[in-house]
Design a protein around this motif. Structure first.
Motif, PDB file in Angstrom:
ATOM      1  N   VAL A 215     -49.114 -11.601  11.988  1.00  0.00           N
ATOM      2  CA  VAL A 215     -47.963 -12.019  11.187  1.00  0.00           C
ATOM      3  C   VAL A 215     -46.891 -10.940  11.206  1.00  0.00           C
ATOM      4  N   ASN A 216     -47.296  -9.711  10.943  1.00  0.00           N
ATOM      5  CA  ASN A 216     -46.343  -8.597  10.978  1.00  0.00           C
ATOM      6  C   ASN A 216     -45.765  -8.426  12.377  1.00  0.00           C
TER       7      ASN A 216
ATOM      8  N   LEU B 299     -41.701  -8.381  16.969  1.00  0.00           N
ATOM      9  CA  LEU B 299     -41.053  -9.277  17.925  1.00  0.00           C
ATOM     10  C   LEU B 299     -39.794  -9.919  17.346  1.00  0.00           C
ATOM     11  N   ARG B 300     -39.697  -9.942  16.006  1.00  0.00           N
ATOM     12  CA  ARG B 300     -38.562 -10.534  15.300  1.00  0.00           C
ATOM     13  C   ARG B 300     -38.303 -11.971  15.763  1.00  0.00           C
ATOM     14  N   MET B 301     -39.370 -12.739  15.830  1.00  0.00           N
ATOM     15  CA  MET B 301     -39.255 -14.127  16.258  1.00  0.00           C
ATOM     16  C   MET B 301     -38.698 -14.976  15.115  1.00  0.00           C
TER      17      MET B 301
ATOM     18  N   ALA C  61     -42.403 -21.904  10.273  1.00  0.00           N
ATOM     19  CA  ALA C  61     -42.133 -21.085   9.091  1.00  0.00           C
ATOM     20  C   ALA C  61     -42.783 -19.721   9.225  1.00  0.00           C
ATOM     21  N   LEU C  62     -42.056 -18.687   8.752  1.00  0.00           N
ATOM     22  CA  LEU C  62     -42.572 -17.323   8.752  1.00  0.00           C
ATOM     23  C   LEU C  62     -42.643 -16.837   7.308  1.00  0.00           C
TER      24      LEU C  62
END
Length: 246
Positions: A23-24, A30-32, A54-55
């Motif tokens: 998740v991190n 990666l800043r997806m 969703a993040l």
């Protein structure tokens, strides 16, 4: 396209829920963003192509676009029984043998091992080694993350290897290369193969004899003496070449 691994219980009929350290990595490294596509595997031959929905702080939800079977693994399972080497060589060995297709890695404490790990250090090392296996599996587009076992004593490793179809132990006094070539070529899809690699000082004669008594077959890898970090990769490379299918 980035690949991630999940457990079966994280997969719904139309969505996958990614948790843990990934998740991190997805959010902050990666800043997806929602809408980007990823590949997800659940330790098998089924690969999911997904779109991030969703993040959240502790979970990434991805919509399953489609699933497909991917034959990216070797047709035989290769188990590397690696004598504990000095320094950070084990990390290098794990990374490269995972890239080459190893199925499991079993660190082995044999008589000539210089490295001695207490219980706490061994546990921490195993966790780090497993992380290296996962990173290498992602990088090389593996469908599974090869398991790195806790360190085993030599006798325990031999017992673990008893269930395998073929167990090889490279040894400088073994028969000639022709025999090794014939033996390697005889391996068939679906068979399980164990490879015992000694530490820097190699195996003692008594250990080789003990291995032979349990069914291991001594083989030669040529006229030159290979380092412990080279020998396992050499065997994996040969087997990958012989087994790889179109």
């Amino acid at each position: 396209m980035y690949r991630f691994f999940v457990e079966e219980h994280q997969i719904d009929p139309d969505r996958i829920h990614i948790t843990g350290s990934d998740v991190n990595h997805i959010r902050n490294v990666l800043r997806m963003k929602p809408g980007e596509e990823i590949l997800v595997s659940a330790q098998g031959n089924l690969e999911y192509r997904c779109r991030i929905e969703a993040l959240e702080e502790e979970k990434v939800t991805a919509e399953i676009l489609y699933a497909m079977e991917s034959e990216l693994e070797l047709p035989s399972r290769i188990y590397l029984f690696q004598g504990l080497p000095k320094g950070d060589k084990m990390e290098f060995i794990i990374q490269k043998t995972v890239e080459l297709g190893v199925h499991e890695i079993i660190p082995v404490a044999s008589r000539r091992c210089v490295v001695k790990l207490d219980e706490k250090k061994a546990k921490n090392k195993t966790a780090r080694w497993q992380g290296i296996s996962e990173s290498a599996a992602k990088q090389s587009k593996r469908m599974i993350v090869p398991k790195v076992h806790p360190v085993m004593k030599f006798g325990d490793a031999l017992e673990y290897a008893r269930s395998l179809d073929l167990v090889l132990i490279p040894y400088e006094r073994a028969k000639g290369m022709r025999y090794t070539k014939e033996l390697f070529a005889s391996i068939r899809p679906g068979q399980s193969v164990g490879i015992f690699i000694g530490p820097e000082g190699g195996f003692e004669q008594a250990e080789v004899e003990q291995a032979v008594e349990t069914g291991a077959v001594p083989v030669t890898l040529g006229k030159r003496i290979l380092r412990t970090e080279t020998a396992g990769m050499t065997v994996l490379s040969i087997l990958m070449y012989l087994m790889e299918e179109d």
